[in-house]
Design a protein around this motif. Structure first.
Motif, mmCIF file in Angstrom:
data_model
loop_
_atom_site.group_PDB
_atom_site.id
_atom_site.type_symbol
_atom_site.label_atom_id
_atom_site.label_comp_id
_atom_site.label_asym_id
_atom_site.label_seq_id
_atom_site.Cartn_x
_atom_site.Cartn_y
_atom_site.Cartn_z
ATOM 1 N N ALA A 163 0.832 -1.202 0.000
ATOM 2 C CA ALA A 163 0.000 0.000 0.000
ATOM 3 C C ALA A 163 0.864 1.249 0.000
ATOM 4 C CB ALA A 163 -0.923 0.015 1.226
ATOM 5 N N CYS A 164 0.276 2.321 -0.515
ATOM 6 C CA CYS A 164 0.930 3.624 -0.453
ATOM 7 C C CYS A 164 -0.146 4.700 -0.508
ATOM 8 C CB CYS A 164 1.939 3.807 -1.589
ATOM 9 S SG CYS A 164 1.224 3.750 -3.249
ATOM 10 N N VAL A 165 0.227 5.915 -0.183
ATOM 11 C CA VAL A 165 -0.674 7.063 -0.277
ATOM 12 C C VAL A 165 -0.047 8.066 -1.235
ATOM 13 C CG1 VAL A 165 -1.759 8.982 0.953
ATOM 14 C CG2 VAL A 165 -1.585 6.737 2.049
ATOM 15 N N VAL A 166 -0.849 8.529 -2.198
ATOM 16 C CA VAL A 166 -0.348 9.415 -3.248
ATOM 17 C C VAL A 166 -1.239 10.649 -3.342
ATOM 18 C CG1 VAL A 166 0.213 9.622 -5.708
ATOM 19 C CG2 VAL A 166 0.526 7.431 -4.540
ATOM 20 N N LEU A 167 -0.616 11.799 -3.519
ATOM 21 C CA LEU A 167 -1.326 13.064 -3.743
ATOM 22 C C LEU A 167 -0.594 13.856 -4.808
ATOM 23 C CD1 LEU A 167 -3.492 15.170 -3.020
ATOM 24 C CD2 LEU A 167 -1.933 16.039 -1.255
ATOM 25 N N ARG A 168 -1.317 14.198 -5.877
ATOM 26 C CA ARG A 168 -0.749 14.948 -6.998
ATOM 27 C C ARG A 168 0.536 14.304 -7.518
ATOM 28 N NH1 ARG A 168 -3.009 19.080 -3.858
ATOM 29 N NH2 ARG A 168 -1.070 19.486 -2.747
ATOM 30 N N GLY A 169 0.535 12.967 -7.588
ATOM 31 C CA GLY A 169 1.659 12.236 -8.138
ATOM 32 C C GLY A 169 2.816 12.016 -7.189
ATOM 33 N N GLN A 170 2.713 12.522 -5.968
ATOM 34 C CA GLN A 170 3.788 12.389 -4.987
ATOM 35 C C GLN A 170 3.416 11.365 -3.925
ATOM 36 O OE1 GLN A 170 6.807 14.095 -5.298
ATOM 37 N NE2 GLN A 170 5.860 14.585 -7.273
ATOM 38 N N ALA A 171 4.370 10.536 -3.543
ATOM 39 C CA ALA A 171 4.136 9.544 -2.490
ATOM 40 C C ALA A 171 4.190 10.230 -1.132
ATOM 41 C CB ALA A 171 5.180 8.433 -2.567
ATOM 42 N N LEU A 172 3.069 10.239 -0.429
ATOM 43 C CA LEU A 172 3.051 10.800 0.924
ATOM 44 C C LEU A 172 3.517 9.786 1.955
ATOM 45 C CD1 LEU A 172 -0.356 12.729 1.002
ATOM 46 C CD2 LEU A 172 1.883 13.516 0.212
ATOM 47 N N ALA A 173 3.259 8.503 1.678
ATOM 48 C CA ALA A 173 3.652 7.448 2.620
ATOM 49 C C ALA A 173 3.636 6.119 1.888
ATOM 50 C CB ALA A 173 2.697 7.403 3.818
ATOM 51 N N ILE A 174 4.506 5.221 2.308
ATOM 52 C CA ILE A 174 4.503 3.861 1.784
ATOM 53 C C ILE A 174 4.448 2.882 2.959
ATOM 54 C CG2 ILE A 174 5.730 4.434 -0.339
ATOM 55 C CD1 ILE A 174 8.270 3.308 0.902
ATOM 56 N N GLU A 175 3.799 1.751 2.718
ATOM 57 C CA GLU A 175 3.629 0.761 3.784
ATOM 58 C C GLU A 175 4.923 0.001 4.027
ATOM 59 O OE1 GLU A 175 0.160 -2.400 4.634
ATOM 60 O OE2 GLU A 175 1.493 -2.942 2.978
ATOM 61 N N GLY A 176 5.270 -0.131 5.302
ATOM 62 C CA GLY A 176 6.433 -0.920 5.689
ATOM 63 C C GLY A 176 6.023 -2.053 6.602
ATOM 64 N N VAL A 177 6.927 -2.454 7.449
ATOM 65 C CA VAL A 177 6.714 -3.626 8.287
ATOM 66 C C VAL A 177 5.575 -3.445 9.287
ATOM 67 C CG1 VAL A 177 8.406 -2.936 10.038
ATOM 68 C CG2 VAL A 177 7.929 -5.365 9.674
ATOM 69 N N PHE A 178 5.225 -2.190 9.625
ATOM 70 C CA PHE A 178 4.181 -1.964 10.643
ATOM 71 C C PHE A 178 2.776 -1.935 10.055
ATOM 72 C CE2 PHE A 178 7.952 0.217 12.589
ATOM 73 C CZ PHE A 178 8.202 -0.764 13.530
ATOM 74 N N GLY A 179 2.628 -2.034 8.737
ATOM 75 C CA GLY A 179 1.315 -2.198 8.130
ATOM 76 C C GLY A 179 0.614 -0.907 7.747
ATOM 77 N N THR A 180 -0.585 -1.100 7.168
ATOM 78 C CA THR A 180 -1.356 0.025 6.624
ATOM 79 C C THR A 180 -1.842 0.967 7.718
ATOM 80 O OG1 THR A 180 -2.087 -1.357 4.775
ATOM 81 C CG2 THR A 180 -3.330 0.643 5.198
ATOM 82 N N ALA A 181 -2.325 0.424 8.828
ATOM 83 C CA ALA A 181 -2.874 1.274 9.893
ATOM 84 C C ALA A 181 -1.809 2.228 10.420
ATOM 85 C CB ALA A 181 -3.437 0.411 11.020
ATOM 86 N N TRP A 182 -0.604 1.719 10.639
ATOM 87 C CA TRP A 182 0.481 2.575 11.141
ATOM 88 C C TRP A 182 0.841 3.629 10.100
ATOM 89 C CZ3 TRP A 182 5.362 4.276 10.134
ATOM 90 C CH2 TRP A 182 6.091 4.780 11.210
#
Length: 264
Positions: A163-182
């Motif tokens: 999973a990742c979060v994207v806004l206007r083509g920029q990655a705001l966050a990417i999922e790591g070992v702590f999962g989507t909720a974190w």
């Protein structure tokens, strides 16, 4: 006979409720399901004897569903049946998520067991194609989802995240070992005005018989707290737990939920 190796979270409960017969419910020690009664618990250090035991009970199929973390292997607990598997287990613990699951699936298959996916046993656990909510994604949201798919392909090369979060083509966050909720919680203190899309999908080359990504009502709540506009998931690749409730919550909170075609 089917053995369900259940982890934590809502998926094991929802899967059992959809099956025509109750499976033999098993769990690795320390990762027992939240509400299901476990018939057979086992430590990872005794995986070999566990496999022999369930086969003696008539089990021919295994399904893994639910969340587990990587346990620390205690050499003092390893039994004779598991000793030949230790090199494989050590490599699995040191691998990425998909690599670890492939190794465990290989152990079960080598023992003559068929590994079944949760969505293979209960196909309706996967949502249909299209936007499931009143709110609809904008063209900018669709572009961000497309960008998210590209980011996940890059992450897949390192066997990291779904999973990742994207806004206007920029990655705001990417999922790591702590999962989507974190990951979503990390955005609750974001310094901008909000917006963006949560994109979630399996890794392109992932073995889909285990660890298929999921979303549920808590994902919706976390996405709103993170200031997002909507959620985009891949058709056939993401399980939606409590789907009716998820859609209702999205509608109540003004979030869109889009199920898009698998990226080429």
């Amino acid at each position: 006979m089917l053995a369900l190796i259940a982890g934590t979270g809502a998926l094991p409960d929802e899967l059992v409720a959809r099956l025509p017969e109750r499976p033999l419910i098993c769990a690795m020690e320390g990762f027992e399901p939240d509400r299901l009664k476990v018939d057979r618990a086992f430590p990872l250090e005794q995986l070999g004897s566990f496999i022999a035991d369930i086969k003696s009970r008539g089990v021919v199929e295994v399904c893994m569903a639910g969340a587990v973390r990587r346990p620390v292997i205690d050499p003092n607990r390893i039994d004779a049946e598991t000793l030949p598997l230790v090199p494989i287990l050590k490599r699995a613990v040191m691998s990425g998520d998909d690599g670890a699951l492939r190794a465990v699936i290989g152990i079960f298959e080598e023992a003559g067991l068929t590994v079944r996916a949760a969505h293979e046993l209960a196909p309706d656990i996967l949502p249909p194609l299209g936007c499931l909510t009143d709110a609809q994604p904008t063209e900018a949201d669709l572009a961000d989802a497309h960008r998210g798919a590209g980011i996940l392909r890059a992450m897949s090369a390192a066997d990291v995240g779904q999973a990742c979060v994207v806004l206007r083509g920029q990655a705001l966050a990417i999922e790591g070992v702590f999962g989507t909720a974190w990951m979503l919680e990390s955005l609750t203190q974001r310094p901008d005005a909000g917006g963006g899309v949560l994109f979630k999908a399996p890794k392109p080359d992932q073995d889909r018989r285990a660890d298929l990504p999921t979303i549920g009502p808590n994902t919706v709540t976390a996405a709103v707290a993170a200031g997002l506009s909507g959620i985009v998931i891949e058709k056939g690749g993401v399980i939606v737990l409590e789907r009716d409730r998820v859609v209702d919550e999205c509608n109540r909170l003004g979030l869109f939920l889009l199920v898009r075609e698998r990226a080429a």
